[in-house]
Design a protein around this motif. Sequence first.
Motif, mmCIF file in Angstrom:
data_model
loop_
_atom_site.group_PDB
_atom_site.id
_atom_site.type_symbol
_atom_site.label_atom_id
_atom_site.label_comp_id
_atom_site.label_asym_id
_atom_site.label_seq_id
_atom_site.Cartn_x
_atom_site.Cartn_y
_atom_site.Cartn_z
ATOM 1 N N HIS A 1 -8.841 3.585 -10.284
ATOM 2 C CA HIS A 1 -8.681 2.661 -11.446
ATOM 3 C C HIS A 1 -7.953 3.375 -12.473
ATOM 4 O O HIS A 1 -7.111 2.702 -13.024
ATOM 5 C CB HIS A 1 -10.154 2.232 -12.279
ATOM 6 C CG HIS A 1 -10.888 1.181 -11.167
ATOM 7 N ND1 HIS A 1 -12.221 0.924 -11.561
ATOM 8 C CD2 HIS A 1 -10.460 0.379 -9.996
ATOM 9 C CE1 HIS A 1 -12.603 0.051 -10.507
ATOM 10 N NE2 HIS A 1 -11.437 -0.111 -9.614
ATOM 11 N N GLU A 2 -8.347 4.375 -12.644
ATOM 12 C CA GLU A 2 -7.578 5.290 -13.801
ATOM 13 C C GLU A 2 -6.080 5.576 -13.298
ATOM 14 O O GLU A 2 -5.296 5.200 -13.993
ATOM 15 C CB GLU A 2 -8.070 6.962 -13.720
ATOM 16 C CG GLU A 2 -7.502 7.683 -14.651
ATOM 17 C CD GLU A 2 -7.978 9.258 -14.562
ATOM 18 O OE1 GLU A 2 -7.044 10.013 -14.751
ATOM 19 O OE2 GLU A 2 -8.982 9.452 -14.147
ATOM 20 N N LYS A 3 -5.671 5.622 -11.883
ATOM 21 C CA LYS A 3 -4.446 5.913 -11.451
ATOM 22 C C LYS A 3 -3.719 4.461 -11.705
ATOM 23 O O LYS A 3 -2.367 4.293 -11.927
ATOM 24 C CB LYS A 3 -4.322 6.585 -10.109
ATOM 25 C CG LYS A 3 -4.928 7.986 -10.187
ATOM 26 C CD LYS A 3 -4.087 8.812 -11.326
ATOM 27 C CE LYS A 3 -4.662 10.259 -11.377
ATOM 28 N NZ LYS A 3 -4.159 10.944 -12.695
ATOM 29 N N VAL A 4 -4.538 3.527 -11.270
ATOM 30 C CA VAL A 4 -3.926 2.188 -11.319
ATOM 31 C C VAL A 4 -3.350 1.794 -12.798
ATOM 32 O O VAL A 4 -2.160 1.434 -13.032
ATOM 33 C CB VAL A 4 -4.738 1.113 -10.691
ATOM 34 C CG1 VAL A 4 -4.407 -0.423 -10.903
ATOM 35 C CG2 VAL A 4 -4.868 1.227 -9.210
ATOM 36 N N ALA A 5 -4.261 2.159 -13.630
ATOM 37 C CA ALA A 5 -3.877 1.779 -15.022
ATOM 38 C C ALA A 5 -2.721 2.501 -15.670
ATOM 39 O O ALA A 5 -1.974 2.220 -16.196
ATOM 40 C CB ALA A 5 -5.259 2.050 -15.843
ATOM 41 N N ASN B 1 -0.797 -3.063 -8.701
ATOM 42 C CA ASN B 1 -2.280 -2.939 -8.538
ATOM 43 C C ASN B 1 -2.638 -2.791 -7.109
ATOM 44 O O ASN B 1 -3.337 -1.729 -6.905
ATOM 45 C CB ASN B 1 -3.131 -4.160 -9.230
ATOM 46 C CG ASN B 1 -4.373 -3.707 -9.596
ATOM 47 O OD1 ASN B 1 -4.890 -3.007 -8.750
ATOM 48 N ND2 ASN B 1 -4.966 -4.167 -10.706
ATOM 49 N N GLN B 2 -2.262 -3.582 -6.264
ATOM 50 C CA GLN B 2 -2.752 -3.509 -4.936
ATOM 51 C C GLN B 2 -2.098 -2.328 -4.100
ATOM 52 O O GLN B 2 -2.701 -1.682 -3.222
ATOM 53 C CB GLN B 2 -2.285 -4.822 -4.210
ATOM 54 C CG GLN B 2 -2.529 -4.812 -2.644
ATOM 55 C CD GLN B 2 -3.956 -4.872 -2.338
ATOM 56 O OE1 GLN B 2 -4.768 -5.681 -3.182
ATOM 57 N NE2 GLN B 2 -4.432 -4.196 -1.347
ATOM 58 N N ASP B 3 -0.685 -1.829 -4.635
ATOM 59 C CA ASP B 3 0.116 -0.937 -3.823
ATOM 60 C C ASP B 3 -0.727 0.200 -4.233
ATOM 61 O O ASP B 3 -1.073 1.298 -3.484
ATOM 62 C CB ASP B 3 1.417 -0.814 -4.575
ATOM 63 C CG ASP B 3 2.038 -1.894 -3.982
ATOM 64 O OD1 ASP B 3 1.800 -2.452 -2.929
ATOM 65 O OD2 ASP B 3 3.261 -2.262 -4.578
ATOM 66 N N VAL B 4 -1.118 0.611 -5.589
ATOM 67 C CA VAL B 4 -1.816 2.074 -5.922
ATOM 68 C C VAL B 4 -2.982 1.950 -5.365
ATOM 69 O O VAL B 4 -3.471 3.151 -4.802
ATOM 70 C CB VAL B 4 -1.963 2.214 -7.517
ATOM 71 C CG1 VAL B 4 -2.465 3.319 -7.909
ATOM 72 C CG2 VAL B 4 -0.351 2.097 -8.165
ATOM 73 N N SER B 5 -3.786 0.857 -5.240
ATOM 74 C CA SER B 5 -5.061 0.836 -4.715
ATOM 75 C C SER B 5 -5.096 1.157 -3.154
ATOM 76 O O SER B 5 -6.029 1.809 -2.467
ATOM 77 C CB SER B 5 -5.719 -0.546 -4.866
ATOM 78 O OG SER B 5 -6.030 -0.730 -6.216
ATOM 79 N N SER B 6 -3.973 0.649 -2.511
ATOM 80 C CA SER B 6 -3.856 1.044 -0.928
ATOM 81 C C SER B 6 -3.701 2.443 -0.711
ATOM 82 O O SER B 6 -3.978 2.902 0.251
ATOM 83 C CB SER B 6 -2.720 0.222 -0.515
ATOM 84 O OG SER B 6 -1.541 0.672 -1.041
ATOM 85 N N PHE B 7 -3.112 2.971 -1.837
ATOM 86 C CA PHE B 7 -2.961 4.492 -1.575
ATOM 87 C C PHE B 7 -4.547 5.023 -1.388
ATOM 88 O O PHE B 7 -4.464 6.423 -0.555
ATOM 89 C CB PHE B 7 -2.321 5.329 -3.040
ATOM 90 C CG PHE B 7 -2.527 6.618 -2.964
ATOM 91 C CD1 PHE B 7 -1.364 7.183 -2.063
ATOM 92 C CD2 PHE B 7 -3.325 7.403 -3.581
ATOM 93 C CE1 PHE B 7 -0.990 8.770 -2.429
ATOM 94 C CE2 PHE B 7 -3.243 8.675 -3.708
ATOM 95 C CZ PHE B 7 -1.896 9.386 -3.152
ATOM 96 N N PHE B 8 -5.514 4.524 -1.968
ATOM 97 C CA PHE B 8 -6.810 5.289 -2.039
ATOM 98 C C PHE B 8 -7.577 4.805 -0.803
ATOM 99 O O PHE B 8 -8.671 5.018 -0.470
ATOM 100 C CB PHE B 8 -7.495 5.036 -3.091
ATOM 101 C CG PHE B 8 -6.806 5.911 -4.464
ATOM 102 C CD1 PHE B 8 -7.445 7.208 -4.422
ATOM 103 C CD2 PHE B 8 -5.873 5.234 -5.161
ATOM 104 C CE1 PHE B 8 -6.932 7.830 -5.516
ATOM 105 C CE2 PHE B 8 -5.519 6.003 -6.134
ATOM 106 C CZ PHE B 8 -5.752 7.321 -6.542
ATOM 107 N N ASN B 9 -6.863 3.537 0.109
ATOM 108 C CA ASN B 9 -7.831 2.815 0.923
ATOM 109 C C ASN B 9 -8.357 3.774 2.121
ATOM 110 O O ASN B 9 -9.496 3.614 2.492
ATOM 111 C CB ASN B 9 -6.970 1.752 1.605
ATOM 112 C CG ASN B 9 -7.008 0.626 0.869
ATOM 113 O OD1 ASN B 9 -7.756 0.384 -0.394
ATOM 114 N ND2 ASN B 9 -5.977 -0.381 0.971
#
Length: 919
Positions: free
Chosen positions: A648-652, A849-857
Amino acid sequence: MTIEKQLIHKTYYETYLGESDKRTPAQILGQVYFEEQNSDESFDLSYIRFAQGEVYYLYQDYETAIFKWENIKNELEPWAKKNIGDAYNELGLLSAAEDMYISIETDDNTLTIEVALKLFSLYQDRNKVENAYEIIKKALSINPDYPQVTRIARAFYEERHDYDNAVKLAVLESIRTEQEEWFSTLISYVKAGYTKKFQPDFFAEALLTFFEVSQTSFAQFIGALWDSYKNEKSYLTWLKTINDMFFTVDLKTSDHQWDQTVQLFEETYLDLTGGSYYLNQLHDVIPNLLASWLKLSTRTNGLFPSATVLAWNEIFPGTVLPDAVYKAESIIFEAENNQSGLENALQLFDTISGWAESHSVEIDFRINWWLEELINPQIKNHFLLAGKAGSGKTTFVNSLLGDQLFKGSTSSFVVIHDDDELTMNHVTDSEVRPVHSQRSLDELMKKEVTSLFHVKHPCILLHEHQCAIIDTPPINDHHESRNQLFDSLLLADGLLYVLDGASELSEREYDVLCQMKKFAPDLKVHFLLNKVDVISSDAHTQTRTSEVKEKIANVYPESEILPYSSLHPFSQQLSQLNSFLYTNFPNSMKEKQEKQTAKVLTLIRKMLSNLIQKRVDMEKGLIDSIEWNEDLLGRLNGFTNKLIDLQHEKVAAILTAYKALVTESRNELKEAVPKLLKESSELIKEDSDFKQIHIMLNESMNVKVQDYFEHSLLPSVFEKLADWVSASHDELLECQSYLKEMSETFNEIYQQDKLKLTCEFTVLEDWRRDIHRMTGRIQYEKENIMLRHNPAQLLLKSAGKLFGAMNQNKTMLANQYKKYVENETYEEVTKSIAMKLFIPFDLFEKGLNQDVSSFFNGPLNEVTETIVETETAINEGKEALSNMQANPEIFYDPLKLFEVNLLQREFTLQAKKDYSRTM
């Protein structure tokens, strides 16, 4: 022939026939009928009519027969109705026949059964099965001795595969008739498996009948029942039934009368104690089973049951009948042993091994290795070599081998065989590992304290005696090696104790020898007085030998002492050593088999202790595993929360940075476009064509904006986005570094490469590609800047067209256009341009948002799967632990039963020894 038989066979008419009368029965009866009718006395023609009906029936004139029988009004009327029914049956009038049979009322049992049999046959023909069952049971209940009734019933039941009723019939008839025919029938039903549905006590009375009438049939009967119940739920009930029966009968045994039954008891006992049953199931069965087994036994086959009774009573005191225990004690030393003790011991070993494997319990591999070693047909004897540190034991071994195999005393157990080449193996609790050099062997011996090694080396002494040496750690070594040394005493055929000839026998050594004697009283122990080379003379050597012998006489009075020097050439001492071994360690074939059996039983006892410890270790292991996994689960959940927070921090952060640069670019555009458009006032001249000036201005303004867009704004946005991607890469790389550290931390806990926690950096390449596409494909769309329909522009257009042709008005028009262009805010135009230009960037932002989140998937999914695995492991561990603690009998009961079997074999072996001593 009696009147009853005549009525049954329809030959009543023969009573009117004379022996010498050659006329036909019809002629004779006609004459009799005529005479009776014309007699002066009152007449009764019913008897003659009855007889005539029989004759007509005989000649198949059924209708006339029926007519005759319908007019019978005396005591033969019921028989006449039965005959009418028979005639209807022959005519195919089955319904009429049935009605006629049913209408018969009589107290004559014979007629009742005859009618029943006729109805039974009729019901079969008409497929009226229920009626057939009812009528045949009625016939059986009236008189089962009536000819063919039971056979007809049996055939009917068998034809319909109704073996429940067939078995019941066979049981009842066996009890009632006591005939071999029914005995054989019932036994055949049992062997075919038709009796399994019946509870064993159903056959209790039949068993007694068999026993009283024919004990041969009885033995066959119980053997068949035994086999049929063996794999059924009622097996234990059957055993109780047969035990109860043997307690109620007056049993007289002969030498071989009950041999097969005794064998059944033995096989049953071994089956019950093979690990498939629990003690609570057997406590009410085994004691009486043993008593019955012993009751049937003789001197020829009584050793096994006697030893079993004593063993069971030893482990479970007071459970076996006192009379059985007393009898077992009285015959165990007299019973003949016709079984192989070694074979039985190996069978028990295999049973326990199979049970352990079926319960996923691994037995220490060294136990299996020792078993193969002890039953090796190429090795006649195993000699244990013991002594204190400094006694020269290792030097003695090296002198035997003619090679310095060991450097200094070893803290391990080494089994040495003769072989053509040197091979060395380390026997662990799970496998045999090759040792490739003597240096490696020395290192392992120092590292693996009290471990087991197997060495094959050319050795003339071992070859000639077909023996092996078990070298042991010094007796003054640590406590664990002492315990293993004592355990090894029971696996050896003899002990060769090495004494230090240069020093006195210490009190410590003497104490150890005393303990050895108590632990293994039957083990032959002899001594090697080593280092005699340091003694000044042979006389002193003899004196030293006598002193040692005198000191050990209280412990080992029959032991001999051989003076020896490991420094002297072995060839000079070989003959003396050979003679010493041959003389002091004789071994007959019978003795060897008994020793092998005893050693296998020792291994079995060790295996049972090992399994009990495994059970303790399993429970402790489950508890430790649950605690470990719960601790790990807490760490994983905490890490997951931290990882989500980091996500969440990196997404923000990345999204905020992107919005900032887009906002900055928007602001630049909002500032630059109005300025560019206002600068277009320079294009307005007094000589301009004011009729078309708004078109010219619109075109020029769009050219200015397009030029700014292509050469200034887009390059600037592209550069900012590239910097943003680079900064995002640094942010994500920092995350990956953190995840790498965490994976190393968790993998260290797991002691394996469990977690990789690798992120997907491809998202950055996707962004770069998308940025190139956005900045390369965005085209400037011309705006309607000066051609709008607002009042100001409409007024200027009209003025231009109206006054543009008048020279005196051009200055005024030019000033008005300039003033308009310079003072216009262009807010709507700028907003329209910005909206069109930044649509791709807005769409790109929505996917960030989805792209950065996918980095952590990848890491998140990996950790989630690991959490699920850990939770599953915890739940399975708790379930296994709960079952283990709630049902300890699942593990301990079979081991207790194996202990009984082990003790039984030990009693058997010891009994033979004791008996031989009394001869």
